[in-house]
Design a protein around this motif. Structure first.
Motif, PDB file in Angstrom:
ATOM      1  N   VAL A  52      -7.910  -5.132   2.247  1.00 45.58           N
ATOM      2  CA  VAL A  52      -7.411  -6.230   1.415  1.00 45.58           C
ATOM      3  C   VAL A  52      -7.179  -7.480   2.257  1.00 45.58           C
ATOM      4  O   VAL A  52      -7.534  -8.599   1.863  1.00 45.58           O
ATOM      5  CB  VAL A  52      -6.108  -5.815   0.690  1.00 45.58           C
ATOM      6  CG1 VAL A  52      -5.451  -7.032   0.032  1.00 45.58           C
ATOM      7  CG2 VAL A  52      -6.398  -4.747  -0.358  1.00 45.58           C
TER       8      VAL A  52
ATOM      9  N   SER B  85      -4.195   4.734   3.217  1.00 52.08           N
ATOM     10  CA  SER B  85      -3.318   3.604   2.886  1.00 52.08           C
ATOM     11  C   SER B  85      -3.460   2.479   3.908  1.00 52.08           C
ATOM     12  O   SER B  85      -3.483   1.295   3.549  1.00 52.08           O
ATOM     13  CB  SER B  85      -1.865   4.063   2.792  1.00 52.08           C
ATOM     14  OG  SER B  85      -1.399   4.558   4.023  1.00 52.08           O
TER      15      SER B  85
ATOM     16  N   SER C 231       0.839  -1.192   0.000  1.00 52.82           N
ATOM     17  CA  SER C 231       0.000   0.000   0.000  1.00 52.82           C
ATOM     18  C   SER C 231       0.877   1.246   0.000  1.00 52.82           C
ATOM     19  O   SER C 231       1.584   1.518   0.974  1.00 52.82           O
ATOM     20  CB  SER C 231      -0.915  -0.004   1.231  1.00 52.82           C
ATOM     21  OG  SER C 231      -1.796   1.093   1.211  1.00 52.82           O
TER      22      SER C 231
ATOM     23  N   THR D  51      -2.201  -1.102  -3.613  1.00 51.95           N
ATOM     24  CA  THR D  51      -3.189  -0.030  -3.447  1.00 51.95           C
ATOM     25  C   THR D  51      -2.465   1.312  -3.406  1.00 51.95           C
ATOM     26  O   THR D  51      -1.272   1.388  -3.110  1.00 51.95           O
ATOM     27  CB  THR D  51      -4.010  -0.190  -2.155  1.00 51.95           C
ATOM     28  OG1 THR D  51      -3.168   0.020  -1.024  1.00 51.95           O
ATOM     29  CG2 THR D  51      -4.634  -1.578  -2.070  1.00 51.95           C
ATOM     30  N   ASN D  52      -3.209   2.364  -3.708  1.00 53.80           N
ATOM     31  CA  ASN D  52      -2.647   3.709  -3.591  1.00 53.80           C
ATOM     32  C   ASN D  52      -3.653   4.616  -2.898  1.00 53.80           C
ATOM     33  O   ASN D  52      -4.685   4.151  -2.411  1.00 53.80           O
ATOM     34  CB  ASN D  52      -2.260   4.256  -4.975  1.00 53.80           C
ATOM     35  CG  ASN D  52      -3.467   4.555  -5.854  1.00 53.80           C
ATOM     36  OD1 ASN D  52      -4.577   4.105  -5.578  1.00 53.80           O
ATOM     37  ND2 ASN D  52      -3.249   5.298  -6.927  1.00 53.80           N
TER      38      ASN D  52
ATOM     39  N   THR E 117      -9.322   1.090  -3.495  1.00 53.71           N
ATOM     40  CA  THR E 117      -8.117   1.790  -3.945  1.00 53.71           C
ATOM     41  C   THR E 117      -7.111   0.859  -4.636  1.00 53.71           C
ATOM     42  O   THR E 117      -5.958   1.254  -4.837  1.00 53.71           O
ATOM     43  CB  THR E 117      -7.431   2.445  -2.740  1.00 53.71           C
ATOM     44  OG1 THR E 117      -7.198   1.426  -1.737  1.00 53.71           O
ATOM     45  CG2 THR E 117      -8.284   3.546  -2.135  1.00 53.71           C
ATOM     46  N   ILE E 118      -7.527  -0.349  -4.969  1.00 53.18           N
ATOM     47  CA  ILE E 118      -6.607  -1.273  -5.653  1.00 53.18           C
ATOM     48  C   ILE E 118      -6.220  -0.706  -7.013  1.00 53.18           C
ATOM     49  O   ILE E 118      -7.076  -0.245  -7.768  1.00 53.18           O
ATOM     50  CB  ILE E 118      -7.244  -2.657  -5.807  1.00 53.18           C
ATOM     51  CG1 ILE E 118      -7.356  -3.360  -4.435  1.00 53.18           C
ATOM     52  CG2 ILE E 118      -6.430  -3.537  -6.761  1.00 53.18           C
ATOM     53  CD1 ILE E 118      -8.051  -4.693  -4.486  1.00 53.18           C
TER      54      ILE E 118
ATOM     55  N   THR F 265     -10.227  -7.299  -0.963  1.00 51.75           N
ATOM     56  CA  THR F 265     -10.419  -6.219  -1.934  1.00 51.75           C
ATOM     57  C   THR F 265     -10.403  -4.869  -1.249  1.00 51.75           C
ATOM     58  O   THR F 265     -10.442  -4.782  -0.011  1.00 51.75           O
ATOM     59  CB  THR F 265     -11.738  -6.392  -2.703  1.00 51.75           C
ATOM     60  OG1 THR F 265     -11.804  -5.457  -3.769  1.00 51.75           O
ATOM     61  CG2 THR F 265     -12.941  -6.199  -1.770  1.00 51.75           C
ATOM     62  N   ALA F 266     -10.315  -3.789  -2.048  1.00 47.47           N
ATOM     63  CA  ALA F 266     -10.391  -2.428  -1.547  1.00 47.47           C
ATOM     64  C   ALA F 266     -10.716  -1.528  -2.730  1.00 47.47           C
ATOM     65  O   ALA F 266     -10.406  -1.854  -3.875  1.00 47.47           O
ATOM     66  CB  ALA F 266      -9.077  -2.002  -0.895  1.00 47.47           C
TER      67      ALA F 266
ATOM     68  N   SER G 100      -6.842   0.787   3.404  1.00 48.93           N
ATOM     69  CA  SER G 100      -6.801  -0.015   2.183  1.00 48.93           C
ATOM     70  C   SER G 100      -6.125  -1.355   2.448  1.00 48.93           C
ATOM     71  O   SER G 100      -6.622  -2.413   2.026  1.00 48.93           O
ATOM     72  CB  SER G 100      -6.050   0.737   1.081  1.00 48.93           C
ATOM     73  OG  SER G 100      -6.725   1.915   0.720  1.00 48.93           O
TER      74      SER G 100
END
Length: 330
Positions: free
Chosen positions: A319, A312, A74, A96-97, A327-328, A324-325, A315
């Motif tokens: 996950v 972050s 992340s 992720t971001n 921001t993936i 999941t998220a 996120s």
């Protein structure tokens, strides 16, 4: 309880990490060092890794993550141009971001820098330091009389457009993926050539891709109006610095504000006081009084820092819990 490890942690981020730990009951080991192949061993036994750096993350680290049981990587920023997404996918590591930590922070900063260029504040600051209080010949320009060309109309670009319009400037834009609302307003031109030839100011709010490396080069700079300005709060790789310096010295450009630089990773966010900077191009930039150089701080507000840390972390947590998220990075 989940265990995360965070690299490149600054003092100003610390309270937000501590707040999240207290609220969620999870653990975050915070380290000030960069994430590279010498420090990747420290990720063993953690569910997720968080990092924030402008330098490239080594592709090989994702195989190490897989071996160590890391599930998610992340990053605490938007851009993923320094992440090998293919290597992450091959090793089953979710990336992720933080898609939007504070668009206004960057947009406001870009306008602030332009206003300083238009009113020659660096030149006058230097003159006042020498007790030279004369005005001429450094007459300023008013933003409302200029055409601003915005490249990239995502969240940051749209925030910038609203601010520029507030000053009364004419705004035109270019984006490979136009915003429907802005398109209806007729704000877009059809090409980079049109934008650069029509605008008095070019402000960059786009990601960096291999296709856009040195987008601002000698050829495109020659198409700009004499006495125009470049503002870059996006990515250093978008600008050919040598070509930019030539345009600034010749008077083709009246000024430039650079919050990012193509070779910044060994310079920005480091204390180099009293040390020699072995980068002649960067030193040449610093010597120009019509250039504003800042060390990648456009994002740097309290709101943005808090969002970067918390988004972050959440996120990574999502996950690990749900697989999941939102921001993936695809």
């Amino acid at each position: 309880m989940m265990k995360f490890i965070a690299f490149n942690v600054r003092e100003d981020e610390e309270k937000y990490f501590a707040q999240w730990e207290k609220e969620t009951g999870n653990e975050v080991l915070r380290l000030p060092e960069m994430l590279d192949m010498t420090s990747v061993e420290k990720t063993k036994g953690f569910d997720g890794v968080l990092a924030l750096q402008t330098g490239t993350y080594p592709s090989e680290m994702f195989a190490e993550f897989k071996k160590f049981g890391v599930k998610v990587f992340s990053i605490r920023n938007v851009g993923v141009d320094n992440v090998d997404l293919d290597a992450a996918k091959e090793n089953g590591i979710v990336v992720t971001n933080v898609p939007a930590y504070s668009p206004n922070a960057i947009a406001e900063f870009s306008v602030t820098q332009l206003m300083q260029l238009l009113r020659n504040t660096t030149i006058f600051r230097n003159k006042v330091a020498k007790q030279d209080f004369r005005w001429a010949p450094y007459v300023g320009r008013e933003l409302r009389s200029l055409t601003v060309g915005v490249i990239g109309t995502g969240r940051i670009g749209r925030a910038a457009i609203n601010i520029y319009r507030g000053f009364g400037a004419k705004v035109i834009a270019y984006d490979l993926y136009p915003n429907p609302e802005l398109k209806e307003q007729g704000i877009y031109v059809d090409s980079y050539d049109e934008l650069f030839s029509q605008a008095d100011v070019i402000t960059l709010h786009m990601p960096a891709t291999p296709n856009d490396h040195h987008l601002v080069n000698s050829e495109i700079l020659n198409k700009m109006k004499d006495g125009s300005y470049i503002i870059n709060t996006a990515r250093g790789a978008l600008v050919d610095t040598k070509a930019l310096i030539s345009a600034l010295k010749s008077g083709k450009l009246a000024g430039a504000a650079l919050d990012t630089y193509e070779n910044e990773s060994d310079i920005f966010n480091h204390d180099l006081s009293g040390k020699k900077i072995d980068d002649p191009i960067f030193k040449e930039l610093l010597a120009l009084d019509n250039v504003l150089v800042t060390p990648h701080i456009a994002f740097y507000t309290e709101t943005a820092v808090e969002n970067m840390v918390l988004i972050s972390l959440n996120s990574a947590k999502s996950v690990c819990e749900d697989g999941t998220a939102s921001t993936i990075v695809k």
